[in-house]
Write a protein that holds these residues in place. Sequence first.
Motif, PDB file in Angstrom:
ATOM      1  N   UNK A 161       0.838  -1.203   0.000  1.00  0.00           N
ATOM      2  CA  UNK A 161       0.000   0.000   0.000  1.00  0.00           C
ATOM      3  C   UNK A 161       0.875   1.257   0.000  1.00  0.00           C
ATOM      4  N   UNK A 162       1.894   1.255   0.834  1.00  0.00           N
ATOM      5  CA  UNK A 162       2.781   2.424   0.903  1.00  0.00           C
ATOM      6  C   UNK A 162       3.450   2.658  -0.451  1.00  0.00           C
ATOM      7  N   UNK A 163       3.882   1.597  -1.100  1.00  0.00           N
ATOM      8  CA  UNK A 163       4.546   1.732  -2.407  1.00  0.00           C
ATOM      9  C   UNK A 163       3.587   2.319  -3.433  1.00  0.00           C
ATOM     10  N   UNK A 164       2.350   1.835  -3.438  1.00  0.00           N
ATOM     11  CA  UNK A 164       1.365   2.337  -4.398  1.00  0.00           C
ATOM     12  C   UNK A 164       1.068   3.809  -4.133  1.00  0.00           C
ATOM     13  N   UNK A 165       0.947   4.156  -2.864  1.00  0.00           N
ATOM     14  CA  UNK A 165       0.636   5.551  -2.522  1.00  0.00           C
ATOM     15  C   UNK A 165       1.786   6.492  -2.898  1.00  0.00           C
ATOM     16  N   UNK A 166       3.011   5.964  -2.798  1.00  0.00           N
ATOM     17  CA  UNK A 166       4.164   6.821  -3.114  1.00  0.00           C
ATOM     18  C   UNK A 166       4.524   6.774  -4.591  1.00  0.00           C
ATOM     19  N   UNK A 167       3.762   5.973  -5.347  1.00  0.00           N
ATOM     20  CA  UNK A 167       4.028   5.862  -6.779  1.00  0.00           C
ATOM     21  C   UNK A 167       5.337   5.165  -7.099  1.00  0.00           C
ATOM     22  N   UNK A 168       5.782   4.268  -6.219  1.00  0.00           N
ATOM     23  CA  UNK A 168       7.045   3.557  -6.461  1.00  0.00           C
ATOM     24  C   UNK A 168       6.850   2.426  -7.464  1.00  0.00           C
ATOM     25  N   UNK A 169       7.932   2.058  -8.114  1.00  0.00           N
ATOM     26  CA  UNK A 169       7.904   0.912  -9.021  1.00  0.00           C
ATOM     27  C   UNK A 169       8.000  -0.356  -8.146  1.00  0.00           C
ATOM     28  N   UNK A 170       6.913  -1.110  -8.063  1.00  0.00           N
ATOM     29  CA  UNK A 170       6.917  -2.249  -7.132  1.00  0.00           C
ATOM     30  C   UNK A 170       7.857  -3.373  -7.577  1.00  0.00           C
ATOM     31  N   UNK A 213      -8.439  -4.096  -3.780  1.00  0.00           N
ATOM     32  CA  UNK A 213      -8.055  -5.006  -4.867  1.00  0.00           C
ATOM     33  C   UNK A 213      -6.723  -4.608  -5.524  1.00  0.00           C
ATOM     34  N   UNK A 214      -6.358  -3.309  -5.506  1.00  0.00           N
ATOM     35  CA  UNK A 214      -5.048  -2.914  -6.078  1.00  0.00           C
ATOM     36  C   UNK A 214      -3.930  -3.539  -5.257  1.00  0.00           C
ATOM     37  N   UNK A 215      -4.146  -3.625  -3.952  1.00  0.00           N
ATOM     38  CA  UNK A 215      -3.117  -4.243  -3.091  1.00  0.00           C
ATOM     39  C   UNK A 215      -3.061  -5.744  -3.384  1.00  0.00           C
ATOM     40  N   UNK A 216      -4.225  -6.378  -3.481  1.00  0.00           N
ATOM     41  CA  UNK A 216      -4.275  -7.808  -3.844  1.00  0.00           C
ATOM     42  C   UNK A 216      -3.471  -8.062  -5.124  1.00  0.00           C
ATOM     43  N   UNK A 217      -3.644  -7.164  -6.094  1.00  0.00           N
ATOM     44  CA  UNK A 217      -3.026  -7.378  -7.397  1.00  0.00           C
ATOM     45  C   UNK A 217      -1.502  -7.202  -7.371  1.00  0.00           C
ATOM     46  N   UNK A 218      -0.991  -6.441  -6.418  1.00  0.00           N
ATOM     47  CA  UNK A 218       0.450  -6.120  -6.418  1.00  0.00           C
ATOM     48  C   UNK A 218       1.251  -6.806  -5.319  1.00  0.00           C
ATOM     49  N   UNK A 219       0.571  -7.320  -4.299  1.00  0.00           N
ATOM     50  CA  UNK A 219       1.291  -7.795  -3.110  1.00  0.00           C
ATOM     51  C   UNK A 219       2.248  -8.958  -3.398  1.00  0.00           C
ATOM     52  N   UNK A 220       1.907  -9.819  -4.349  1.00  0.00           N
ATOM     53  CA  UNK A 220       2.793 -10.967  -4.605  1.00  0.00           C
ATOM     54  C   UNK A 220       4.090 -10.552  -5.300  1.00  0.00           C
ATOM     55  N   UNK A 221       4.032  -9.455  -6.035  1.00  0.00           N
ATOM     56  CA  UNK A 221       5.261  -8.939  -6.662  1.00  0.00           C
ATOM     57  C   UNK A 221       6.163  -8.366  -5.564  1.00  0.00           C
ATOM     58  N   UNK A 222       5.542  -7.646  -4.639  1.00  0.00           N
ATOM     59  CA  UNK A 222       6.312  -7.050  -3.536  1.00  0.00           C
ATOM     60  C   UNK A 222       6.909  -8.149  -2.652  1.00  0.00           C
ATOM     61  N   UNK A 223       6.110  -9.164  -2.346  1.00  0.00           N
ATOM     62  CA  UNK A 223       6.573 -10.192  -1.401  1.00  0.00           C
ATOM     63  C   UNK A 223       7.602 -11.133  -2.018  1.00  0.00           C
ATOM     64  N   UNK A 224       7.808 -11.031  -3.323  1.00  0.00           N
ATOM     65  CA  UNK A 224       8.814 -11.903  -3.958  1.00  0.00           C
ATOM     66  C   UNK A 224      10.224 -11.329  -3.817  1.00  0.00           C
ATOM     67  N   UNK A 225      10.360 -10.051  -3.420  1.00  0.00           N
ATOM     68  CA  UNK A 225      11.702  -9.457  -3.266  1.00  0.00           C
ATOM     69  C   UNK A 225      12.395 -10.082  -2.041  1.00  0.00           C
ATOM     70  N   UNK A 226      13.529 -10.765  -2.255  1.00  0.00           N
ATOM     71  CA  UNK A 226      14.175 -11.460  -1.137  1.00  0.00           C
ATOM     72  C   UNK A 226      14.491 -10.564   0.051  1.00  0.00           C
ATOM     73  N   UNK A 227      14.937  -9.320  -0.211  1.00  0.00           N
ATOM     74  CA  UNK A 227      15.328  -8.463   0.917  1.00  0.00           C
ATOM     75  C   UNK A 227      14.119  -7.932   1.669  1.00  0.00           C
ATOM     76  N   UNK A 228      13.022  -7.733   0.960  1.00  0.00           N
ATOM     77  CA  UNK A 228      11.785  -7.320   1.645  1.00  0.00           C
ATOM     78  C   UNK A 228      11.393  -8.452   2.596  1.00  0.00           C
ATOM     79  N   UNK A 229      11.488  -9.677   2.093  1.00  0.00           N
ATOM     80  CA  UNK A 229      11.141 -10.834   2.937  1.00  0.00           C
ATOM     81  C   UNK A 229      12.071 -10.919   4.149  1.00  0.00           C
TER      82      UNK A 229
END
Length: 234
Positions: free
Chosen positions: A44-53, A97-113
Motif C-alpha cells: 500500500x505504501x509503495x502504491x501511494x508513493x508511486x514507487x515501481x513495485x 483489490x489494487x493491493x491484492x493485485x500487487x502484493x505478490x510482486x512485492x513479497x517476492x523481493x528477497x530483501x523485503x522478505x
Amino acid sequence: MTLPSTIAIDGPAAAGKSTVAQRLAAWLGYLYFDTGVMYRAVTLAALEQGLDIAGEAGMNHLAKTLTMDVQPPTADDGRQYTVLLNGRDVTWEIRRSEVDACVSTVSAHPKVRQVLSARQREMGQRGRVVMVGRDIGTVVLPDADLKIYLDASVEERAQRRTLERREQGQPANYEGILERMRERDELDSRRPVAPMQPAADAVRVDTTGLTEEEVFDLIVGVVLSGRENLSDSP
Ligand code: C5P
C-alpha cells in the motif's frame, strides 16, 4: 499434556487461516498474528508513493524504513486488528483489490522478505502465538511446535472471498476474483525465495466443503492430540 506454544498456520488466500487462527488464539489465550498484513502494508505504501513495485532497491528501502504497527482492534467494524502505517489506520485499505493485485510482486523481493521475516521471527520466538502466513512453518518459525497447512479448492476459496466482499458491501465479481486468486497462488508458490508450500512436518487440512465450525473443531483436535495427517480423511 503440553500444548504447543508456537503454532504456524500456512496456506493460500481464503483457505480459512485467519478465521481459525484468531479463534484458536483466543481459545488458547495466545497472540494471533497475521503476517500477510505486513506485506500488504508495504505494498500500500509503495502504491501511494508511486514507487515501481518491481524495483528491488526502492522496495527494500521502503520495507526497512516504514513504520508499521499491528494493534488490537480500535473499532467495532468487523476488523480482527488495527494496522497502522506511519501512524495512520490502514486496516481496510490494505484489503483493496489494487493491493491484492500487487502484493505478490512485492513479497517476492528477497530483501523485503528478509526484513519482514526477521520482525515476525522475533515476535514468534516469544511463544504463545498463532502466526499465519505462507512461509511460517518453512522459513519464519521452522522450529514451531505445531505446523498446520490449510488448503481448499481455488473455486471454493474464490467463492468465499466473493461472499466476504459482498457482505462488506463491496462489489465482487466471482470470475475476476477466481482469476486473480489463481495468479496470486501461482506467484506465491513459484517464487524462488520462501515459496508457499507445506513444511514437511505440517499437518495438512483440506477445508473444502467444511464450515468454519468444522475447521475449528478439526484444528482444536490437532492441537490437543498431536499430529495426524487429516488431508486424506473421509
Ligand atoms: O494472507 P494474505 O492474503 O493477506 O497475504 C497477502 C500476500 O502477502 C500473499 O499473497 C503473499 O504474497 C504475501 N505473504 C507472504 N508471506 C507471508 C504472508 C503473506 O509472502 N508469510
